[in-house]
Scaffold this motif. Structure first.
Motif, PDB file in Angstrom:
ATOM      1  N   ASP A  38       0.838  -1.204   0.000  1.00 21.72           N
ATOM      2  CA  ASP A  38       0.000   0.000   0.000  1.00 21.72           C
ATOM      3  C   ASP A  38       0.872   1.253   0.000  1.00 21.72           C
ATOM      4  O   ASP A  38       0.622   2.209  -0.737  1.00 21.72           O
ATOM      5  N   VAL A  41       2.429   2.009  -3.308  1.00 23.49           N
ATOM      6  CA  VAL A  41       1.452   2.615  -4.214  1.00 23.49           C
ATOM      7  C   VAL A  41       1.273   4.087  -3.861  1.00 23.49           C
ATOM      8  O   VAL A  41       1.270   4.947  -4.747  1.00 23.49           O
ATOM      9  N   ILE A  45       2.027   7.291  -6.341  1.00 21.70           N
ATOM     10  CA  ILE A  45       1.028   8.307  -6.684  1.00 21.70           C
ATOM     11  C   ILE A  45       1.593   9.681  -6.381  1.00 21.70           C
ATOM     12  O   ILE A  45       1.410  10.631  -7.127  1.00 21.70           O
ATOM     13  N   MET A  53      -3.634   5.794 -14.080  1.00 19.32           N
ATOM     14  CA  MET A  53      -3.289   4.453 -13.600  1.00 19.32           C
ATOM     15  C   MET A  53      -2.100   3.861 -14.355  1.00 19.32           C
ATOM     16  O   MET A  53      -1.252   3.214 -13.764  1.00 19.32           O
ATOM     17  N   THR A  68      -5.085  -1.681  -9.982  1.00 22.94           N
ATOM     18  CA  THR A  68      -6.499  -1.413  -9.697  1.00 22.94           C
ATOM     19  C   THR A  68      -6.932  -2.083  -8.400  1.00 22.94           C
ATOM     20  O   THR A  68      -7.633  -1.474  -7.583  1.00 22.94           O
ATOM     21  N   VAL A  71      -5.421  -0.034  -5.577  1.00 25.48           N
ATOM     22  CA  VAL A  71      -6.077   1.274  -5.475  1.00 25.48           C
ATOM     23  C   VAL A  71      -7.476   1.121  -4.893  1.00 25.48           C
ATOM     24  O   VAL A  71      -7.895   1.936  -4.060  1.00 25.48           O
ATOM     25  N   VAL A  80      -6.701   7.183  -0.992  1.00 25.64           N
ATOM     26  CA  VAL A  80      -6.638   7.542  -2.404  1.00 25.64           C
ATOM     27  C   VAL A  80      -8.044   7.868  -2.887  1.00 25.64           C
ATOM     28  O   VAL A  80      -9.030   7.311  -2.397  1.00 25.64           O
ATOM     29  N   ARG A  82     -10.327   8.747  -6.648  1.00 28.31           N
ATOM     30  CA  ARG A  82     -10.359   8.774  -8.114  1.00 28.31           C
ATOM     31  C   ARG A  82     -11.066  10.058  -8.532  1.00 28.31           C
ATOM     32  O   ARG A  82     -12.100  10.414  -7.971  1.00 28.31           O
ATOM     33  N   ILE A  94      -5.843   9.262 -10.322  1.00 27.96           N
ATOM     34  CA  ILE A  94      -5.835   8.944  -8.900  1.00 27.96           C
ATOM     35  C   ILE A  94      -4.945   9.944  -8.183  1.00 27.96           C
ATOM     36  O   ILE A  94      -3.944  10.410  -8.728  1.00 27.96           O
TER      37      ILE A  94
END
Length: 152
Positions: A38, A41, A45, A53, A68, A71, A80, A82, A94
């Protein structure tokens, strides 16, 4: 013990310890539900501009489908969000929520403390040598990773 055996032992223990300690550092306080994945990721970002993405997946060397799944979990946990691109409403971007930015900042502090500890007491020349050695290790893993990826 010769230098090859010593370096092998140190590197193997170092990689194992980094993973374990990083996981423990992440799972403190407000961020207990986060995994190391996590956090990777969240780092990909970043806290500045929303990203699509595909860009994030490439930076992590994973498929968009794999990203995906991660996320989706981070959206549910509140790290996060969208958002639709203003230039092209078909594009979904994102970005980090405030909670995601706080987790990112805490993890950056952990990394800074690690770097400070590594270079403490080293001369500038020693820091340059350490940097080159670590770049060599990084290049080795990137080369091996590419070979493995190409063979699949």
């Amino acid at each position: 013990m010769d230098i090859t055996s010593t370096l092998n032992e140190v590197l193997v223990k170092l990689f194992r310890d980094i993973n374990t300690i990083e996981e423990k550092a992440i799972k403190t306080g407000e961020y207990k539900e986060l995994t190391v994945n996590d956090m990777h990721v969240i780092e990909a970002i970043d806290k500045h501009e929303p990203k699509n993405m595909t860009t994030v997946a490439k930076s992590l060397s994973v498929t968009t489908g794999t990203l995906t799944i991660s996320v989706n979990g981070l959206v549910k946990k509140g790290y996060v969000e969208r958002i639709r691109s203003e230039e092209d409403r078909r594009v979904v971007l994102i970005s980090l929520t405030e909670k995601g930015r706080r987790a990112f900042a805490q993890h950056q502090r952990f990394h800074q403390e690690m770097i400070d500890a590594v270079v403490e007491g080293l001369s500038i020349e020693e820091q340059v040598i350490l940097e080159q050695a670590l770049r060599n290790v990084n290049q080795f893993f990137r080369t091996i990773g590419k070979k493995v990826q190409d063979s699949q």
